[in-house]
Scaffold this active site. Structure first.
Site, PDB file in Angstrom:
ATOM      1  N   TYR A 139      -5.875   5.577  -7.519  1.00  0.00           N
ATOM      2  CA  TYR A 139      -6.049   5.476  -6.074  1.00  0.00           C
ATOM      3  C   TYR A 139      -7.412   4.880  -5.771  1.00  0.00           C
ATOM      4  CZ  TYR A 139      -6.285   6.500  -1.123  1.00  0.00           C
ATOM      5  OH  TYR A 139      -6.401   6.376   0.226  1.00  0.00           O
ATOM      6  N   TYR A 148       0.837  -1.206   0.000  1.00  0.00           N
ATOM      7  CA  TYR A 148       0.000   0.000   0.000  1.00  0.00           C
ATOM      8  C   TYR A 148       0.866   1.248   0.000  1.00  0.00           C
ATOM      9  CZ  TYR A 148      -4.039   2.927   0.990  1.00  0.00           C
ATOM     10  OH  TYR A 148      -5.035   3.864   0.909  1.00  0.00           O
TER      11      TYR A 148
END
Length: 382
Positions: A332, A281
């Site tokens: 995103y 991440y």
């Protein structure tokens, strides 16, 4: 390699990504759900579980599953909504896996959608609860990670240029991904020249803000083997949480992330040496450095030199990282696309960005002002 293997990912799907005026969080989630069904070779009537994450532009909050389920036209036997920020994809897939393993549902769709870019989401909103941290100059999600980056630099000599190699690697991989939002190559010089958002983080240290949707379908390994695509087994799962923040002096280092990955490793019966691809991440570049340390790919304080030059984390490197471009360059989707890319790598669907011989991947997520984390170890299905 054995691992848990009591549930498998049978389908993944993503909507278009980018700036999509006229779309909503629900419409983009629906597009992704439809794509995931097609990927698995399933019909809507096969789905008896629905787990959802509301996007930042979703007005329904905890009732998101009701709105999306009504729009999809399904009445599942198991459903609900969860929001743990960037850790949600992993956490919902874990819930789906446990539901399948216990017989509470047979085919569970985990779905996310957001129209954050069209709706004007920005990094400069004040953070905090009833009393905003903005009164102390704490503006935007970047500020939390900037503190961690500054501390890492002070303790270990980590440099802004080393952070920049994470961004350069992500963009280099995104250039090989036809679905990535940002595909124009960047250099370390570009990174250093980009404006500061919150020192020491530059603009190119920060993830995108995009519209889009993602869906992941979880079922039993037995059923997955009979579907359209090769199954990807869930070998191990883990979560970690630090619900107290500034009360702990080492909060900036996010030690709960190490515990999260350790739990997933233990369940899978693997260690860092067994991981072929890492989807880490990356809401900010410093996140990747911390994950590399937490996941045992290098020792504390050594992640800066580990990424320097970008060769070790490249697609043909020692540990390929964020092979589709990640949050920094692909899109995103709060970590959901990290799962999709992990699955595609294990199926051999990476195209120009395919890692040769990939049999295991680690997928991590973190969120909620960095208080919570999730991890999945995925492997080729048997």
């Amino acid at each position: 390699m054995t691992g848990w293997r009591k549930a498998s990912i049978a389908g993944v799907g993503a909507s278009r990504q980018g700036k999509l005026p006229g779309e909503t969080a629900i419409s983009l989630a629906t597009e992704a759900f439809t794509a995931a069904l097609a990927d698995a070779g399933l019909e809507k009537s096969d789905v008896d579980g629905l787990l959802t994450m509301p996007g930042s532009s979703s007005p329904e909050g905890a009732k998101h599953y009701l709105a999306l389920g009504e729009h999809l036209g399904i009445d599942p036997v198991l459903t609900g909504t969860l929001n743990m920020g960037g850790a949600t994809a992993g956490a919902l897939i874990q819930q789906a896996a446990m539901a399948v393993a216990t017989g509470m549902a047979s085919v569970v769709a985990c779905v996310f959608g957001d129209a954050a870019r069209t709706r004007g989401s920005k990094f400069d909103a004040a953070q905090g609860g009833e009393v905003s941290w903005g009164s102390w100059g704490m503006f935007g999600n970047a500020a939390n990670s900037a503190m961690g980056a500054a501390r890492h630099m002070a303790l270990y000599g980590t440099t802004s240029e080393q952070l920049g190699w994470v961004a350069v690697n992500g963009r280099r991989n995104a250039a090989r991904n036809p679905h990535a939002v940002m595909r124009e190559p960047i250099t370390i010089e570009d990174h250093q020249a980009s404006r500061f958002i919150v020192e020491p983080l530059h603009l190119l240290d920060c993830c995108l803000i995009t519209d889009g949707g993602v869906a992941v379908i979880v079922t039993s390994p037995e059923r997955a083997r009979d579907l359209r695509k090769p199954p990807v087994d869930i070998l191990g799962m883990g979560q970690g949480h630090t619900l107290q923040t500034f009360e702990q002096k080492d909060w900036w280092y996010l030690p709960h992330q190490e515990h999260c990955v350790a739990r997933a490793y233990r369940m899978a019966g693997v260690g860092p040496q067994d991981i072929d691809v890492a989807q880490l991440y990356d809401n900010f570049t410093i996140a990747v450095l911390l994950w590399l340390e937490h996941a045992g790919f290098c020792k504390p304080g050594e992640s800066g030199p580990f990424v320097e030059g970008g060769t070790r984390i490249a697609i043909d490197g020692e540990l390929p990282v964020n092979t589709a471009g990640g949050n920094l360059s692909e899109s995103y989707m709060q970590g959901w696309l990290h799962v999709v890319e992990g699955v595609r790598q294990l199926r051999g669907e990476g195209g120009e960005r395919q890692v040769r011989g990939a049999e295991t991947t680690l997928v991590t997520g973190r969120g909620m002002t960095l208080n919570t984390a999730s991890a999945l170890v995925l492997g080729k299905g048997r």
